[in-house]
Design a protein around this motif. Structure first.
Motif, PDB file in Angstrom:
ATOM      1  N   ILE A  30      47.451  33.305 -80.939  1.00  0.00           N
ATOM      2  CA  ILE A  30      48.602  32.762 -80.218  1.00  0.00           C
ATOM      3  C   ILE A  30      48.502  33.155 -78.745  1.00  0.00           C
ATOM      4  CG2 ILE A  30      51.124  32.888 -79.945  1.00  0.00           C
ATOM      5  CD1 ILE A  30      51.269  33.285 -83.023  1.00  0.00           C
ATOM      6  N   TYR A  31      48.152  34.391 -78.508  1.00  0.00           N
ATOM      7  CA  TYR A  31      47.999  34.883 -77.141  1.00  0.00           C
ATOM      8  C   TYR A  31      46.941  34.069 -76.397  1.00  0.00           C
ATOM      9  CZ  TYR A  31      47.294  38.206 -73.290  1.00  0.00           C
ATOM     10  OH  TYR A  31      47.193  38.778 -72.063  1.00  0.00           O
ATOM     11  N   ASN A  32      45.778  33.919 -76.990  1.00  0.00           N
ATOM     12  CA  ASN A  32      44.679  33.173 -76.346  1.00  0.00           C
ATOM     13  C   ASN A  32      45.021  31.692 -76.160  1.00  0.00           C
ATOM     14  OD1 ASN A  32      43.049  35.452 -76.141  1.00  0.00           O
ATOM     15  ND2 ASN A  32      42.136  35.119 -78.148  1.00  0.00           N
ATOM     16  N   ARG A  33      45.724  31.122 -77.109  1.00  0.00           N
ATOM     17  CA  ARG A  33      46.039  29.707 -77.065  1.00  0.00           C
ATOM     18  C   ARG A  33      47.129  29.385 -76.036  1.00  0.00           C
ATOM     19  NH1 ARG A  33      46.987  26.673 -82.823  1.00  0.00           N
ATOM     20  NH2 ARG A  33      44.955  27.627 -83.180  1.00  0.00           N
ATOM     21  N   TYR A  34      48.073  30.286 -75.849  1.00  0.00           N
ATOM     22  CA  TYR A  34      49.246  29.962 -75.042  1.00  0.00           C
ATOM     23  C   TYR A  34      49.405  30.750 -73.745  1.00  0.00           C
ATOM     24  CZ  TYR A  34      50.809  26.897 -78.663  1.00  0.00           C
ATOM     25  OH  TYR A  34      50.883  25.864 -79.535  1.00  0.00           O
ATOM     26  N   TRP A  35      48.587  31.752 -73.519  1.00  0.00           N
ATOM     27  CA  TRP A  35      48.779  32.575 -72.328  1.00  0.00           C
ATOM     28  C   TRP A  35      48.740  31.727 -71.050  1.00  0.00           C
ATOM     29  CZ3 TRP A  35      47.028  34.199 -67.650  1.00  0.00           C
ATOM     30  CH2 TRP A  35      47.589  35.369 -67.135  1.00  0.00           C
ATOM     31  N   ASP A  36      47.732  30.888 -70.905  1.00  0.00           N
ATOM     32  CA  ASP A  36      47.605  30.053 -69.696  1.00  0.00           C
ATOM     33  C   ASP A  36      48.792  29.116 -69.517  1.00  0.00           C
ATOM     34  OD1 ASP A  36      45.182  31.200 -69.029  1.00  0.00           O
ATOM     35  OD2 ASP A  36      43.994  29.621 -69.977  1.00  0.00           O
ATOM     36  N   LYS A  37      49.242  28.530 -70.597  1.00  0.00           N
ATOM     37  CA  LYS A  37      50.362  27.587 -70.514  1.00  0.00           C
ATOM     38  C   LYS A  37      51.655  28.302 -70.120  1.00  0.00           C
ATOM     39  CE  LYS A  37      48.203  24.610 -73.882  1.00  0.00           C
ATOM     40  NZ  LYS A  37      47.589  24.843 -75.143  1.00  0.00           N
ATOM     41  N   LEU A  38      51.875  29.475 -70.708  1.00  0.00           N
ATOM     42  CA  LEU A  38      53.083  30.237 -70.374  1.00  0.00           C
ATOM     43  C   LEU A  38      53.017  30.759 -68.946  1.00  0.00           C
ATOM     44  CD1 LEU A  38      53.624  32.186 -73.715  1.00  0.00           C
ATOM     45  CD2 LEU A  38      54.583  29.984 -73.012  1.00  0.00           C
ATOM     46  N   TYR A  39      51.825  31.127 -68.516  1.00  0.00           N
ATOM     47  CA  TYR A  39      51.624  31.580 -67.137  1.00  0.00           C
ATOM     48  C   TYR A  39      51.999  30.457 -66.169  1.00  0.00           C
ATOM     49  CZ  TYR A  39      49.417  33.456 -62.958  1.00  0.00           C
ATOM     50  OH  TYR A  39      49.183  33.919 -61.685  1.00  0.00           O
ATOM     51  N   TYR A  40      51.554  29.261 -66.464  1.00  0.00           N
ATOM     52  CA  TYR A  40      51.843  28.101 -65.611  1.00  0.00           C
ATOM     53  C   TYR A  40      53.354  27.862 -65.505  1.00  0.00           C
ATOM     54  CZ  TYR A  40      52.150  23.306 -63.968  1.00  0.00           C
ATOM     55  OH  TYR A  40      52.476  22.179 -63.262  1.00  0.00           O
ATOM     56  N   ILE A  41      54.041  27.920 -66.644  1.00  0.00           N
ATOM     57  CA  ILE A  41      55.491  27.692 -66.660  1.00  0.00           C
ATOM     58  C   ILE A  41      56.202  28.744 -65.795  1.00  0.00           C
ATOM     59  CG2 ILE A  41      57.568  27.763 -68.113  1.00  0.00           C
ATOM     60  CD1 ILE A  41      55.772  26.654 -70.411  1.00  0.00           C
ATOM     61  N   ALA A  42      55.837  30.003 -65.982  1.00  0.00           N
ATOM     62  CA  ALA A  42      56.507  31.083 -65.247  1.00  0.00           C
ATOM     63  C   ALA A  42      56.151  31.046 -63.758  1.00  0.00           C
ATOM     64  CB  ALA A  42      56.121  32.435 -65.846  1.00  0.00           C
ATOM     65  N   ARG A  66      55.428  28.536 -61.852  1.00  0.00           N
ATOM     66  CA  ARG A  66      56.106  27.454 -61.128  1.00  0.00           C
ATOM     67  C   ARG A  66      57.420  27.936 -60.540  1.00  0.00           C
ATOM     68  NH1 ARG A  66      56.468  22.690 -65.289  1.00  0.00           N
ATOM     69  NH2 ARG A  66      58.361  23.861 -65.454  1.00  0.00           N
ATOM     70  N   ILE A  67      58.083  28.865 -61.213  1.00  0.00           N
ATOM     71  CA  ILE A  67      59.380  29.364 -60.750  1.00  0.00           C
ATOM     72  C   ILE A  67      59.215  30.615 -59.881  1.00  0.00           C
ATOM     73  CG2 ILE A  67      61.618  30.286 -61.486  1.00  0.00           C
ATOM     74  CD1 ILE A  67      61.134  28.647 -64.123  1.00  0.00           C
ATOM     75  N   LEU A  68      58.405  31.546 -60.330  1.00  0.00           N
ATOM     76  CA  LEU A  68      58.315  32.846 -59.663  1.00  0.00           C
ATOM     77  C   LEU A  68      57.415  32.854 -58.425  1.00  0.00           C
ATOM     78  CD1 LEU A  68      58.080  35.109 -62.817  1.00  0.00           C
ATOM     79  CD2 LEU A  68      60.061  34.752 -61.348  1.00  0.00           C
ATOM     80  N   LYS A  69      56.390  32.024 -58.419  1.00  0.00           N
ATOM     81  CA  LYS A  69      55.466  31.921 -57.269  1.00  0.00           C
ATOM     82  C   LYS A  69      54.784  33.247 -56.917  1.00  0.00           C
ATOM     83  CE  LYS A  69      56.922  27.672 -55.964  1.00  0.00           C
ATOM     84  NZ  LYS A  69      57.073  26.935 -57.183  1.00  0.00           N
ATOM     85  N   SER A  70      54.709  34.153 -57.862  1.00  0.00           N
ATOM     86  CA  SER A  70      54.078  35.453 -57.633  1.00  0.00           C
ATOM     87  C   SER A  70      53.198  35.776 -58.840  1.00  0.00           C
ATOM     88  CB  SER A  70      55.150  36.532 -57.468  1.00  0.00           C
ATOM     89  OG  SER A  70      54.606  37.808 -57.680  1.00  0.00           O
ATOM     90  N   GLN A  71      51.950  36.063 -58.574  1.00  0.00           N
ATOM     91  CA  GLN A  71      51.020  36.355 -59.660  1.00  0.00           C
ATOM     92  C   GLN A  71      51.465  37.600 -60.428  1.00  0.00           C
ATOM     93  OE1 GLN A  71      46.922  36.868 -58.484  1.00  0.00           O
ATOM     94  NE2 GLN A  71      46.340  37.682 -60.468  1.00  0.00           N
ATOM     95  N   GLU A  72      51.816  38.639 -59.702  1.00  0.00           N
ATOM     96  CA  GLU A  72      52.216  39.892 -60.343  1.00  0.00           C
ATOM     97  C   GLU A  72      53.449  39.710 -61.217  1.00  0.00           C
ATOM     98  OE1 GLU A  72      54.121  43.887 -58.631  1.00  0.00           O
ATOM     99  OE2 GLU A  72      52.110  43.482 -57.838  1.00  0.00           O
ATOM    100  N   ALA A  73      54.463  39.054 -60.679  1.00  0.00           N
ATOM    101  CA  ALA A  73      55.702  38.828 -61.434  1.00  0.00           C
ATOM    102  C   ALA A  73      55.439  37.940 -62.643  1.00  0.00           C
ATOM    103  CB  ALA A  73      56.747  38.192 -60.531  1.00  0.00           C
ATOM    104  N   THR A  74      54.627  36.915 -62.454  1.00  0.00           N
ATOM    105  CA  THR A  74      54.323  35.985 -63.547  1.00  0.00           C
ATOM    106  C   THR A  74      53.598  36.708 -64.672  1.00  0.00           C
ATOM    107  OG1 THR A  74      54.206  34.142 -61.994  1.00  0.00           O
ATOM    108  CG2 THR A  74      53.160  33.824 -64.135  1.00  0.00           C
ATOM    109  N   GLU A  75      52.603  37.503 -64.329  1.00  0.00           N
ATOM    110  CA  GLU A  75      51.862  38.242 -65.358  1.00  0.00           C
ATOM    111  C   GLU A  75      52.785  39.188 -66.115  1.00  0.00           C
ATOM    112  OE1 GLU A  75      48.617  40.059 -63.257  1.00  0.00           O
ATOM    113  OE2 GLU A  75      47.475  38.182 -63.177  1.00  0.00           O
ATOM    114  N   GLU A  76      53.694  39.840 -65.389  1.00  0.00           N
ATOM    115  CA  GLU A  76      54.644  40.752 -66.027  1.00  0.00           C
ATOM    116  C   GLU A  76      55.539  40.002 -67.017  1.00  0.00           C
ATOM    117  OE1 GLU A  76      58.402  43.569 -64.753  1.00  0.00           O
ATOM    118  OE2 GLU A  76      56.804  43.246 -63.290  1.00  0.00           O
TER     119      GLU A  76
END
Length: 186
Positions: free
Chosen positions: A27-39, A41-51
């Motif tokens: 699940i992690y491997n399949r969805y990490w990129d997609k969830l990163y993209y969603i977050a 778009r709003i946060l505009k920060s790599q660090e915040a998005t990864e968190e």
């Protein structure tokens, strides 16, 4: 050996409840990129998005026994949105608290500085009042009222050299006594 990559989302969601860490990794491997993209778009920060994305996956694992997931991608996207909202609210609160703290600190520091300046001025005025009259007048006019030495000398009908001598004497006396007064005060 189970080939997790061949499983459907519904099967992964069902197997997640059993605590199968292979399913979790898939699940992690399949969805990490997609969830990163969603977050992102709003946060505009790599660090915040990864968190945020990491928090989503940690929460998914912690709540796996109680989750009733109908559609894994929809559920994960909703989790990311809620986690982004929580992150933004927490970040906003932290910034407000930091500004309030800095303002309070500045106010206290300013108050302390003002108080120290007032005390020092009172000490200097008290010490200057103990000087001989002409010496006191020259000091108070020049240093406390910020007037020109030549104007003060003219007003007091003394030479500029005499005014300088009075000022030098006053400064010496006050400097020597301010240290003693401050020591006693503090």
């Amino acid at each position: 050996m189970i080939a997790y990559t061949e499983l459907k989302d519904s099967e992964l969601a069902a197997m997640l409840r059993d605590g199968d860490d292979g399913v979790y990794k898939e699940i992690y491997n399949r969805y990490w990129d997609k969830l990163y993209y969603i977050a992102h778009r709003i946060l505009k920060s790599q660090e915040a998005t990864e968190e945020v994305v990491q928090d989503v996956f940690v929460l998914l694992w912690k709540k796996r026994l109680t989750l009733d997931i109908q559609s894994l991608p929809v559920y994960l996207a909703a989790m990311v949105r809620y986690e982004v909202y929580r992150y933004v609210a927490r970040d906003k609160k932290d910034k407000v608290n930091e500004v309030a703290y800095q303002t309070t600190l500045t106010d206290y520091t300013s108050f302390d500085t003002d108080l120290e300046n007032k005390l020092l001025l009172e000490i200097v005025e008290s010490l200057s009042n103990q000087l001989p009259e002409k010496c006191r007048l020259v000091f108070q006019y020049v240093k406390l009222q910020d007037r020109a030495l030549s104007d003060v000398a003219e007003e007091l009908n003394i030479s500029q050299k005499t005014a300088e001598a009075h000022l030098t004497k006053a400064l010496k006396v006050i400097r020597n006594n301010v240290g003693n007064s401050m020591h006693l005060l503090f």
